[in-house]
Design a protein around this motif. Structure first.
Motif, short mmCIF file in Angstrom:
data_model
loop_
_atom_site.label_atom_id
_atom_site.label_comp_id
_atom_site.label_asym_id
_atom_site.label_seq_id
_atom_site.Cartn_x
_atom_site.Cartn_y
_atom_site.Cartn_z
N ASP A 142 -5.64 1.28 12.85
CA ASP A 142 -6.34 1.00 11.59
C ASP A 142 -6.51 -0.50 11.39
O ASP A 142 -5.59 -1.28 11.65
N LYS A 143 -7.70 -0.88 10.96
CA LYS A 143 -7.99 -2.31 10.70
C LYS A 143 -7.83 -2.60 9.21
O LYS A 143 -8.26 -1.83 8.36
N PHE A 144 -7.24 -3.74 8.94
CA PHE A 144 -7.09 -4.20 7.55
C PHE A 144 -8.46 -4.63 7.03
O PHE A 144 -9.13 -5.45 7.65
N ASP A 145 -8.89 -4.06 5.92
CA ASP A 145 -10.21 -4.35 5.35
C ASP A 145 -10.01 -5.02 3.99
O ASP A 145 -9.52 -4.40 3.04
N THR A 146 -10.38 -6.28 3.89
CA THR A 146 -10.15 -7.03 2.65
C THR A 146 -10.96 -6.50 1.47
O THR A 146 -10.64 -6.77 0.32
N ASN A 147 -12.01 -5.71 1.73
CA ASN A 147 -12.81 -5.15 0.63
C ASN A 147 -12.08 -4.03 -0.11
O ASN A 147 -12.29 -3.84 -1.30
N TYR A 148 -11.27 -3.26 0.62
CA TYR A 148 -10.64 -2.09 0.00
C TYR A 148 -9.12 -2.11 0.04
O TYR A 148 -8.48 -1.35 -0.66
N THR A 149 -8.55 -2.93 0.87
CA THR A 149 -7.11 -2.92 1.05
C THR A 149 -6.47 -3.90 0.08
O THR A 149 -6.85 -5.06 0.00
N LYS A 152 -1.58 -6.51 1.85
CA LYS A 152 -1.46 -6.69 3.30
C LYS A 152 -0.01 -6.53 3.77
O LYS A 152 0.25 -5.94 4.82
N TRP A 155 0.76 -2.92 3.88
CA TRP A 155 -0.06 -2.35 4.95
C TRP A 155 0.63 -2.55 6.31
O TRP A 155 0.77 -1.62 7.09
N GLN A 191 -4.53 0.89 -0.31
CA GLN A 191 -5.98 0.94 -0.21
C GLN A 191 -6.54 1.65 -1.43
O GLN A 191 -6.03 2.67 -1.86
N CYS A 193 -10.27 2.79 -2.89
CA CYS A 193 -11.65 2.91 -2.41
C CYS A 193 -12.43 3.98 -3.15
O CYS A 193 -11.84 4.84 -3.80
#
Length: 194
Positions: A142-149, A152, A155, A191, A193
């Motif tokens: 899984d990639k950390f997504d700054t828009n929805y996560t 950190k 995570w 997260q 979303c």
């Protein structure tokens, strides 16, 4: 030995006043003991389940309670309590937040209050379905997504522990992925979303 009438009256008055005070204290204590506790909101519906979340060997208690006078003005309380009795997560929101996009299909164009109530009850019954529990909250790929996560640190911790996760949706586009953080000893939203 002679006691003057003045002293006798004083003694009688003192004993009488002392008894009155003691009677008043007893009455006050009895009244305090009988006083009703603060009224608790009425529980209209409750859904519970045990699921692995903070620990892979001991399941946690998940509880969803609808309280209030009715489903349309009531409040939903979500809690996760560990097998050791620690509260890991607590959330509260209006019951109407359980009316989502699926309600349009369920009720049509002119829904009644009875249909809204029935849909809220249906959503509550389905809140802890197996699809809401992630075998692994954050997978290694899984990639950390700054828009929805949102967090950190949590995570990364979830990625390392490989613990399960829980996802729930309130309103139409407010999905929350929860992970357990061993370092903080509580659940964290990692997260959020649509």
């Amino acid at each position: 030995m002679k006691i003057s009438s003045y002293c006798l009256v004083f003694l009688l008055f003192s004993c009488s006043a002392s008894n009155a005070t003691s009677s008043e204290e007893t009455a006050a204590t009895a009244t305090a003991a009988v006083a009703a506790p603060a009224a608790q909101p009425m529980v209209l519906q409750e859904v519970t389940g045990k699921h692995f979340f903070s620990n892979r060997s001991k399941p946690d208690q998940f509880r969803l309670q609808l309280t209030g006078k009715d489903a349309l003005t009531g409040t939903v309380n979500l809690s996760i309590v560990s097998a050791d009795g620690e509260t890991l997560w607590s959330d509260q929101f209006p019951a109407t937040y359980l009316l989502d996009y699926g309600f349009d299909t369920y009720a049509g164009d002119n829904p009644t209050d009875a249909q809204r109530t029935a849909y809220i009850q249906k959503r509550m019954k389905e809140f802890f379905v197996e699809d809401s529990f992630l075998t692994q909250a954050v997978k290694a790929t899984d990639k950390f997504d700054t828009n929805y996560t949102a967090n950190k640190q949590a995570w990364e911790e979830a990625k390392q522990t490989g613990l399960p996760g829980f996802f729930y949706n309130i309103g139409e586009e407010n999905g929350r992925r929860l992970v357990y953080s061993p370092s903080q000893r509580k659940a964290i939203v990692v997260q959020s979303c649509c």
